[in-house]
Design a protein around this motif. Structure first.
Motif, PDB file in Angstrom:
ATOM      1  N   ARG A   1      -3.887  -6.651   6.989  1.00 32.94           N
ATOM      2  CA  ARG A   1      -2.767  -7.203   6.237  1.00 32.94           C
ATOM      3  C   ARG A   1      -1.500  -6.829   6.988  1.00 32.94           C
ATOM      4  O   ARG A   1      -1.353  -5.686   7.431  1.00 32.94           O
ATOM      5  CB  ARG A   1      -2.719  -6.643   4.813  1.00 32.94           C
ATOM      6  CG  ARG A   1      -1.475  -7.082   4.007  1.00 32.94           C
ATOM      7  CD  ARG A   1      -1.439  -6.367   2.667  1.00 32.94           C
ATOM      8  NE  ARG A   1      -0.132  -6.493   2.047  1.00 32.94           N
ATOM      9  CZ  ARG A   1       0.166  -7.331   1.056  1.00 32.94           C
ATOM     10  NH1 ARG A   1      -0.768  -8.123   0.587  1.00 32.94           N
ATOM     11  NH2 ARG A   1       1.378  -7.377   0.550  1.00 32.94           N
TER      12      ARG A   1
ATOM     13  N   ASN B   1       0.941 -17.251   3.413  1.00 30.77           N
ATOM     14  CA  ASN B   1       2.002 -16.243   3.327  1.00 30.77           C
ATOM     15  C   ASN B   1       2.472 -16.060   1.885  1.00 30.77           C
ATOM     16  O   ASN B   1       2.640 -17.030   1.147  1.00 30.77           O
ATOM     17  CB  ASN B   1       3.205 -16.659   4.181  1.00 30.77           C
ATOM     18  CG  ASN B   1       3.011 -16.283   5.636  1.00 30.77           C
ATOM     19  OD1 ASN B   1       1.933 -15.852   6.039  1.00 30.77           O
ATOM     20  ND2 ASN B   1       4.042 -16.465   6.432  1.00 30.77           N
TER      21      ASN B   1
ATOM     22  N   THR C   1     -10.168  -7.078  10.105  1.00 28.90           N
ATOM     23  CA  THR C   1      -9.393  -7.611   8.986  1.00 28.90           C
ATOM     24  C   THR C   1      -8.147  -6.758   8.822  1.00 28.90           C
ATOM     25  O   THR C   1      -8.202  -5.534   8.952  1.00 28.90           O
ATOM     26  CB  THR C   1     -10.201  -7.602   7.678  1.00 28.90           C
ATOM     27  OG1 THR C   1     -10.650  -6.268   7.392  1.00 28.90           O
ATOM     28  CG2 THR C   1     -11.421  -8.513   7.790  1.00 28.90           C
TER      29      THR C   1
ATOM     30  N   ASP D   1      -0.058  -3.269   7.479  1.00 28.32           N
ATOM     31  CA  ASP D   1      -0.241  -2.475   6.266  1.00 28.32           C
ATOM     32  C   ASP D   1      -1.567  -1.725   6.331  1.00 28.32           C
ATOM     33  O   ASP D   1      -1.667  -0.579   5.931  1.00 28.32           O
ATOM     34  CB  ASP D   1      -0.228  -3.367   5.027  1.00 28.32           C
ATOM     35  CG  ASP D   1       1.098  -4.056   4.830  1.00 28.32           C
ATOM     36  OD1 ASP D   1       2.088  -3.605   5.440  1.00 28.32           O
ATOM     37  OD2 ASP D   1       1.156  -5.047   4.089  1.00 28.32           O
TER      38      ASP D   1
ATOM     39  N   GLU E   1      -6.828 -16.914   8.175  1.00 27.10           N
ATOM     40  CA  GLU E   1      -5.581 -16.326   7.682  1.00 27.10           C
ATOM     41  C   GLU E   1      -5.243 -16.852   6.300  1.00 27.10           C
ATOM     42  O   GLU E   1      -5.407 -18.041   6.016  1.00 27.10           O
ATOM     43  CB  GLU E   1      -4.436 -16.640   8.652  1.00 27.10           C
ATOM     44  CG  GLU E   1      -3.102 -16.010   8.276  1.00 27.10           C
ATOM     45  CD  GLU E   1      -2.012 -16.323   9.284  1.00 27.10           C
ATOM     46  OE1 GLU E   1      -0.840 -16.437   8.864  1.00 27.10           O
ATOM     47  OE2 GLU E   1      -2.334 -16.461  10.475  1.00 27.10           O
ATOM     48  N   SER E   2      -4.772 -15.955   5.428  1.00 32.93           N
ATOM     49  CA  SER E   2      -4.371 -16.356   4.089  1.00 32.93           C
ATOM     50  C   SER E   2      -2.980 -16.979   4.134  1.00 32.93           C
ATOM     51  O   SER E   2      -2.272 -16.884   5.132  1.00 32.93           O
ATOM     52  CB  SER E   2      -4.349 -15.144   3.152  1.00 32.93           C
ATOM     53  OG  SER E   2      -3.292 -14.255   3.523  1.00 32.93           O
TER      54      SER E   2
ATOM     55  N   CYS F   1       0.704  -1.218   0.000  1.00 34.57           N
ATOM     56  CA  CYS F   1       0.000   0.000   0.000  1.00 34.57           C
ATOM     57  C   CYS F   1       0.722   1.250   0.000  1.00 34.57           C
ATOM     58  O   CYS F   1       0.996   1.455  -1.053  1.00 34.57           O
ATOM     59  CB  CYS F   1      -0.987   0.189   1.050  1.00 34.57           C
ATOM     60  SG  CYS F   1      -2.590  -0.228   0.587  1.00 34.57           S
TER      61      CYS F   1
ATOM     62  N   SER G   1       4.155 -11.497   3.609  1.00 41.19           N
ATOM     63  CA  SER G   1       2.949 -10.749   3.932  1.00 41.19           C
ATOM     64  C   SER G   1       1.772 -11.722   3.953  1.00 41.19           C
ATOM     65  O   SER G   1       1.822 -12.793   3.329  1.00 41.19           O
ATOM     66  CB  SER G   1       2.695  -9.628   2.920  1.00 41.19           C
ATOM     67  OG  SER G   1       2.441 -10.162   1.640  1.00 41.19           O
ATOM     68  N   TYR G   2       0.727 -11.361   4.657  1.00 36.97           N
ATOM     69  CA  TYR G   2      -0.466 -12.201   4.739  1.00 36.97           C
ATOM     70  C   TYR G   2      -1.650 -11.350   5.179  1.00 36.97           C
ATOM     71  O   TYR G   2      -1.486 -10.245   5.708  1.00 36.97           O
ATOM     72  CB  TYR G   2      -0.259 -13.366   5.713  1.00 36.97           C
ATOM     73  CG  TYR G   2      -0.007 -12.938   7.138  1.00 36.97           C
ATOM     74  CD1 TYR G   2      -1.049 -12.827   8.065  1.00 36.97           C
ATOM     75  CD2 TYR G   2       1.280 -12.622   7.575  1.00 36.97           C
ATOM     76  CE1 TYR G   2      -0.812 -12.432   9.367  1.00 36.97           C
ATOM     77  CE2 TYR G   2       1.525 -12.231   8.876  1.00 36.97           C
ATOM     78  CZ  TYR G   2       0.468 -12.139   9.769  1.00 36.97           C
ATOM     79  OH  TYR G   2       0.708 -11.725  11.052  1.00 36.97           O
ATOM     80  N   LYS G   3      -2.849 -11.869   4.959  1.00 36.43           N
ATOM     81  CA  LYS G   3      -4.075 -11.214   5.406  1.00 36.43           C
ATOM     82  C   LYS G   3      -4.747 -12.077   6.461  1.00 36.43           C
ATOM     83  O   LYS G   3      -4.617 -13.304   6.442  1.00 36.43           O
ATOM     84  CB  LYS G   3      -5.029 -10.993   4.229  1.00 36.43           C
ATOM     85  CG  LYS G   3      -4.497 -10.056   3.159  1.00 36.43           C
ATOM     86  CD  LYS G   3      -5.489  -9.932   2.012  1.00 36.43           C
ATOM     87  CE  LYS G   3      -4.947  -9.030   0.911  1.00 36.43           C
ATOM     88  NZ  LYS G   3      -5.891  -8.924  -0.226  1.00 36.43           N
ATOM     89  N   GLU G   4      -5.461 -11.435   7.366  1.00 37.46           N
ATOM     90  CA  GLU G   4      -6.127 -12.171   8.439  1.00 37.46           C
ATOM     91  C   GLU G   4      -7.456 -11.515   8.792  1.00 37.46           C
ATOM     92  O   GLU G   4      -7.595 -10.293   8.709  1.00 37.46           O
ATOM     93  CB  GLU G   4      -5.221 -12.234   9.670  1.00 37.46           C
ATOM     94  CG  GLU G   4      -5.765 -13.092  10.812  1.00 37.46           C
ATOM     95  CD  GLU G   4      -4.732 -13.332  11.904  1.00 37.46           C
ATOM     96  OE1 GLU G   4      -3.544 -13.499  11.550  1.00 37.46           O
ATOM     97  OE2 GLU G   4      -5.110 -13.350  13.088  1.00 37.46           O
TER      98      GLU G   4
ATOM     99  N   SER H   1       2.921  -7.235   7.041  1.00 36.94           N
ATOM    100  CA  SER H   1       4.138  -7.536   6.289  1.00 36.94           C
ATOM    101  C   SER H   1       5.277  -7.750   7.262  1.00 36.94           C
ATOM    102  O   SER H   1       5.354  -7.085   8.302  1.00 36.94           O
ATOM    103  CB  SER H   1       4.496  -6.392   5.333  1.00 36.94           C
ATOM    104  OG  SER H   1       3.523  -6.246   4.332  1.00 36.94           O
TER     105      SER H   1
END
Length: 227
Positions: free
Chosen positions: A175, A212, A173, A159, A209-210, A15, A188-191, A177
């Motif tokens: 993200r 990595n 939610t 992020d 969680e997505s 971002c 990086s990942y999203k949760e 890094s």
């Protein structure tokens, strides 16, 4: 080294008030609690990043910004949910002076904005223990509270963070890094974390969680100037 870490992170990144009675047993006081901590439905961008010129570094760096207007009227349960999530990931954390013997004087942007005290300090953790007092798994997880400054060679940072409140449910939610300078790797990942309010305490009910997204980079050593 501080400048190098900030530069790499910049390139990698895409971002209230305490008014609770301790012993609440009667039906009338139960109603009082539900009214006091009643949340309104909302969807808010709580944290994001933007480029900003740093006078000390004399360069543009990617910096965390927090929704100050939202924080002025944030409910205690929402504050607790955000405080819990931020217990394990940094938000431009730095020592307030030199690290003390307990390493509990780490100032983080989220904690400062929400008035939660230093990261992993007794002030910070006691507030969360109160709100998660009936959630044994969350209480156990808080023992792993992360106090890592932004200058560390291995670290994670946010992020963005969005918060959705609907009825008695809070969904956060984000993200994150991370970077490991020694191993020359980043990820990086999203949760998505879901919390439920039950009277005067929160329960962390589920997390999604997505996978990595990892990558590597090369740190070029600076050549010594010839005399």
């Amino acid at each position: 080294m501080k400048y190098l870490i900030l530069t790499i992170l910049t390139l990698l990144i895409s971002c209230a008030k305490k008014n609770e009675s301790e012993n609440l047993t009667t039906d009338s006081k139960t109603i009082e609690i539900e009214t006091l901590f009643k949340m309104t439905d909302k969807s808010v961008k709580f944290l994001w990043r933007e480029d900003e010129y740093d006078k000390e570094l004399k360069d543009t760096v990617n910096t965390i910004f927090i929704n100050q207007e939202y924080c002025k009227k944030i409910s205690e349960p929402e504050k607790a949910a955000l405080g819990f999530v931020s217990s394990f990931i940094g938000s431009e954390c730095d020592w307030d002076g030199e690290p003390n013997k307990k390493y509990d004087n780490l100032s983080c942007k989220i904690n400062t904005t929400l008035n939660l005290g230093y990261q992993c300090s007794e002030t910070h953790l006691s507030f969360l223990r109160k709100w998660f007092k009936n959630d044994k798994k969350s209480l156990k997880r808080l023992t792993d509270c992360s106090a890592i400054p932004y200058t560390a060679s291995s670290q994670e940072t946010f992020d963005y963070i969005n918060i959705l409140t609907k009825g008695d449910t809070i969904i956060i939610t984000f993200r994150a890094s991370g970077v490991n300078m020694r191993n020359e790797e980043s990820w990086s990942y999203k949760e998505e974390d879901t919390f439920v309010l039950k009277k005067d305490n929160l329960f962390f009910v589920k997390s999604k969680e997505s996978e990595n997204e990892s990558s590597s980079f090369k740190i070029e050593e600076e050549e010594e100037e010839e005399n």
